[in-house]
Design a protein around this motif. Structure first.
Motif, PDB file in Angstrom:
ATOM      1  N   SER A 133       0.856  -1.190   0.000  1.00 24.29           N
ATOM      2  CA  SER A 133       0.000   0.000   0.000  1.00 24.29           C
ATOM      3  C   SER A 133       0.893   1.242   0.000  1.00 24.29           C
ATOM      4  O   SER A 133       1.661   1.471   0.938  1.00 24.29           O
ATOM      5  N   GLN A 134       0.785   2.030  -1.066  1.00 21.56           N
ATOM      6  CA  GLN A 134       1.618   3.238  -1.163  1.00 21.56           C
ATOM      7  C   GLN A 134       1.328   4.208  -0.021  1.00 21.56           C
ATOM      8  O   GLN A 134       2.248   4.791   0.562  1.00 21.56           O
ATOM      9  N   ASP A 135       0.057   4.376   0.307  1.00 27.31           N
ATOM     10  CA  ASP A 135      -0.304   5.310   1.377  1.00 27.31           C
ATOM     11  C   ASP A 135       0.222   4.836   2.733  1.00 27.31           C
ATOM     12  O   ASP A 135       0.723   5.638   3.525  1.00 27.31           O
ATOM     13  N   GLU A 136       0.119   3.525   2.963  1.00 26.97           N
ATOM     14  CA  GLU A 136       0.621   2.972   4.226  1.00 26.97           C
ATOM     15  C   GLU A 136       2.140   3.164   4.312  1.00 26.97           C
ATOM     16  O   GLU A 136       2.681   3.528   5.359  1.00 26.97           O
ATOM     17  N   PHE A 137       2.823   2.944   3.166  1.00 26.48           N
ATOM     18  CA  PHE A 137       4.275   3.153   3.146  1.00 26.48           C
ATOM     19  C   PHE A 137       4.609   4.617   3.452  1.00 26.48           C
ATOM     20  O   PHE A 137       5.495   4.904   4.266  1.00 26.48           O
TER      21      PHE A 137
ATOM     22  N   ARG B 173       6.659   9.120  -4.814  1.00 22.20           N
ATOM     23  CA  ARG B 173       5.395   9.021  -5.578  1.00 22.20           C
ATOM     24  C   ARG B 173       5.685   8.830  -7.068  1.00 22.20           C
ATOM     25  O   ARG B 173       5.020   8.053  -7.755  1.00 22.20           O
ATOM     26  N   LYS B 174       6.680   9.540  -7.588  1.00 22.04           N
ATOM     27  CA  LYS B 174       7.010   9.393  -9.012  1.00 22.04           C
ATOM     28  C   LYS B 174       7.706   8.049  -9.267  1.00 22.04           C
ATOM     29  O   LYS B 174       7.495   7.420 -10.308  1.00 22.04           O
ATOM     30  N   PHE B 175       8.518   7.605  -8.311  1.00 24.89           N
ATOM     31  CA  PHE B 175       9.208   6.315  -8.429  1.00 24.89           C
ATOM     32  C   PHE B 175       8.202   5.170  -8.538  1.00 24.89           C
ATOM     33  O   PHE B 175       8.413   4.212  -9.298  1.00 24.89           O
ATOM     34  N   PHE B 176       7.069   5.271  -7.810  1.00 21.30           N
ATOM     35  CA  PHE B 176       6.051   4.218  -7.855  1.00 21.30           C
ATOM     36  C   PHE B 176       5.465   4.038  -9.251  1.00 21.30           C
ATOM     37  O   PHE B 176       4.901   2.991  -9.563  1.00 21.30           O
ATOM     38  N   ARG B 177       5.589   5.069 -10.102  1.00 22.18           N
ATOM     39  CA  ARG B 177       5.044   4.972 -11.464  1.00 22.18           C
ATOM     40  C   ARG B 177       6.103   4.528 -12.477  1.00 22.18           C
ATOM     41  O   ARG B 177       5.839   4.495 -13.679  1.00 22.18           O
ATOM     42  N   SER B 178       7.302   4.206 -11.988  1.00 22.86           N
ATOM     43  CA  SER B 178       8.407   3.885 -12.906  1.00 22.86           C
ATOM     44  C   SER B 178       8.610   2.377 -13.059  1.00 22.86           C
ATOM     45  O   SER B 178       8.271   1.599 -12.162  1.00 22.86           O
ATOM     46  N   PRO B 179       9.201   1.943 -14.189  1.00 23.95           N
ATOM     47  CA  PRO B 179       9.531   0.519 -14.372  1.00 23.95           C
ATOM     48  C   PRO B 179      10.516   0.014 -13.311  1.00 23.95           C
ATOM     49  O   PRO B 179      10.535  -1.178 -13.007  1.00 23.95           O
ATOM     50  N   ASN B 180      11.333   0.917 -12.756  1.00 27.63           N
ATOM     51  CA  ASN B 180      12.303   0.475 -11.743  1.00 27.63           C
ATOM     52  C   ASN B 180      11.610   0.024 -10.454  1.00 27.63           C
ATOM     53  O   ASN B 180      12.055  -0.941  -9.818  1.00 27.63           O
ATOM     54  N   PHE B 181      10.525   0.704 -10.061  1.00 31.36           N
ATOM     55  CA  PHE B 181       9.770   0.239  -8.892  1.00 31.36           C
ATOM     56  C   PHE B 181       9.123  -1.109  -9.194  1.00 31.36           C
ATOM     57  O   PHE B 181       9.173  -2.033  -8.382  1.00 31.36           O
TER      58      PHE B 181
END
Length: 562
Positions: free
Chosen positions: A437-441, A465-473
């Motif tokens: 969960s991004q919000d929990e993190f 937040r931007k990293f979560f939208r990347s292929p690396n995440f």
């Protein structure tokens, strides 16, 4: 057993098995007056390149704008044809213990090039032009370029017999095993290398292991098989390191326009390595030309630029990449007094003409403030003539600490998603890893965020937040989730092995017992793949066999035949 052994050949192993654990093949590319760049020779001779893979010949020569006279070394990376696979067993064994950044490529080859162009009046064009290329799935940039420095000058004198002897020599090398120090003999030289392991301490210096036998000649120690001279690559952009690190972390589309394939490929590879130990999960091409099979795919204007880092040298690419958000135009390094002149950030609208000046053409604003102390330290090091390898070590440690500060909160939160060990029981399916969960993190960052280990200020939350939208995440999360799921499978197998299975079967029907045997067999196969302790697996195997013998003869025959 060494995965290359036991293929039933007269030598007791597959032909070229050890060679192929290092290289796919070696190619010689020449300039033909009628055909242009053409592959003259591929060794071993039974390796067949597809039409798509023959673009190696265009990636193995600098384009005419580079003006490379003499000897030039550089690297490229190309997508290989669908269906081409190496030895899955060998690759799985290697990848299990190798750091993520050094695992074998599944869909791409690396090409390591030694190109020679010298005046030759006996040739119609007036120049001798030839490249020796080592093609591999392994990202061992420093090792393979060091190898080329030894073999290429000799090859250009003696040609095919020399290449054949070298390939036969490589076929005697031991396979690359993470954690081991290996002695690799080639043309009267012994290269001593240590293959990094995922258990190595990040940023630590590998301990030199002395060979048990007294080798003659004495081995030449390579301090690394993959690391580049980071300082040499970044010396004209030191003040923008923070921006580059963030662009790589976020997997942003990026073009490097360089004066030569050497600068292009080294800069791209240095950028990709800047987020180590995090694996860069986007595509990257250290040297990209208009002949590349993905040229149309990567230069179309009908969709947003893909998440890829391209290194180019042809100035006509300036027009092609005008819609890309980040373009770095590099020139030859110039000095301002006793310091390298730093490239400036410029507006993308100025990226128009073929004679565009060096600059970083982007509207990107960094989330974090730059580390001015690091920049001052490195610039002072130049004035004091500090060796390049020391400057690179300072730079690498800074980038490593920065990536760790970013990734540790993610690792800590991910570990909290693992079910408790006591919830793993033998009679139930193993529990699942809880969803991320991004919000929990985000809510954990106030107390356990990157501020605990990094002095850099800025918008860390915006960066996450931007990293979560990347292929690396996506790549990092998939890898960690797979590891945790395998850990749960291992724990489940261990509790099954420790359970009193005999008591459980006493009041069960034959159908239930057969069902148990089939499930336990599946578990046994998984356990061997996950490398569980032999005692536990032997105990499980023994129980399965004794249970089968207690069943009626017809069921025994059915189960024995499966």
């Amino acid at each position: 057993m060494d995965p290359v052994e036991g293929c039933g050949s007269p030598r007791g192993r597959c032909p070229w098995a050890r060679f192929s654990s290092w290289l796919e093949c070696a190619c010689v590319v020449t300039f033909d007056l009628e055909l242009g760049q053409a592959i003259e020779l591929v060794y071993p001779q039974d390796v067949k390149l597809t039409e798509k893979e023959t673009s190696i010949c265009y990636l193995s020569f600098p384009d005419s704008y580079s003006g490379c006279l003499g000897d030039t070394q550089f690297s490229f990376r190309l997508r290989h044809s669908v269906g081409r696979r190496g030895s899955k067993v060998r690759e799985d064994v290697y990848n299990r213990d190798a750091p993520p950044t050094l695992q074998t490529e599944t869909a791409h080859f690396f090409g390591y090039v030694y190109f020679r162009q010298v005046k030759d009046i006996s040739v119609k064009r007036g120049y001798f032009q030839k490249s020796l290329v080592l093609v591999s799935r392994l990202p061992y940039t420093h090792l393979f370029h060091s190898l080329l420095q030894i073999i290429a000058p000799e090859f250009f004198e003696k040609l095919e017999p020399c290449l054949e002897a070298v390939c036969n020599g490589i076929d005697q090398w031991p396979s690359p095993v993470p954690g081991l120090t290996l002695n690799l003999p080639v043309m009267g030289v012994v290269l001593q290398v240590r293959i990094p392991s995922k258990t190595d301490k990040p940023g630590g210096s590998p301990v030199r292991q002395t060979a048990k036998e007294n080798l003659l000649p004495a081995p030449t120690l390579l301090p690394t098989i993959h690391e580049l001279d980071l300082f040499k690559c970044f010396q004209s952009v030191l003040v923008h390191l923070q921006m580059f690190w963030e662009l790589m972390l976020l997997g942003e589309p990026l073009v490097i326009m360089a004066p030569s394939p050497t600068v292009s490929s080294e800069t791209v590879l240095a950028l990709v390595s800047s987020i180590s130990p995090l694996k860069f999960c986007c595509d990257f091409r250290p040297y990209f030309t208009i002949h590349d099979s993905e040229f149309k795919e990567y230069t179309t204007r009908t969709q947003a630029p893909p998440n890829v880092v391209l290194g180019v040298t042809n100035p006509f690419f300036i027009k092609t990449f005008q819609n890309w958000p980040h373009v770095i135009r590099l020139g030859e390094t110039k000095m301002a007094g006793d310091l390298p002149k730093q490239v400036k950030v410029k507006k993308l609208s100025k990226l128009k003409s073929l004679d565009t000046k060096p600059g970083i053409y982007t509207a990107f604003k960094t989330f974090l403030h730059k580390d001015k102390i690091l920049i001052k330290r490195l610039l002072k090091g130049i004035q004091r003539k500090r060796p390049s390898e020391v400057q690179s070590a300072i730079l690498r440690r800074h980038l490593l600490e920065l990536t760790h500060s970013f990734i540790i909160p993610l690792e800590r939160y991910m570990a909290s998603l693992m079910p408790l060990q006591r919830s793993v029981t033998p009679w139930k399916t193993p529990p699942q890893v809880r969803p991320f969960s991004q919000d929990e993190f985000m809510s954990t960052l106030d107390h356990t965020g990157p501020q605990l280990t990094s002095v850099l200020k800025g918008d860390w939350i915006g960066l996450y937040r931007k990293f979560f939208r990347s292929p690396n995440f996506d790549g990092w999360y998939r890898h960690r989730h797979k590891e945790m799921t395998q850990k749960l499978e291992s724990l489940h197998l261990e509790v099954i092995c420790d359970a009193d299975l005999v008591s459980w079967t006493k009041d069960k029907s034959e159908v239930e017992i057969v069902d148990l045997v089939l499930k336990l067999r599946e578990k046994l196969v998984k356990g061997r793949r996950l490398q569980l302790k032999d005692e536990a697996l032997d105990k499980l195997d023994s129980f399965i066999n004794s249970t089968i013998t207690s069943l009626p003869g017809d069921l025994q025959r059915v189960l024995s035949a499966r």
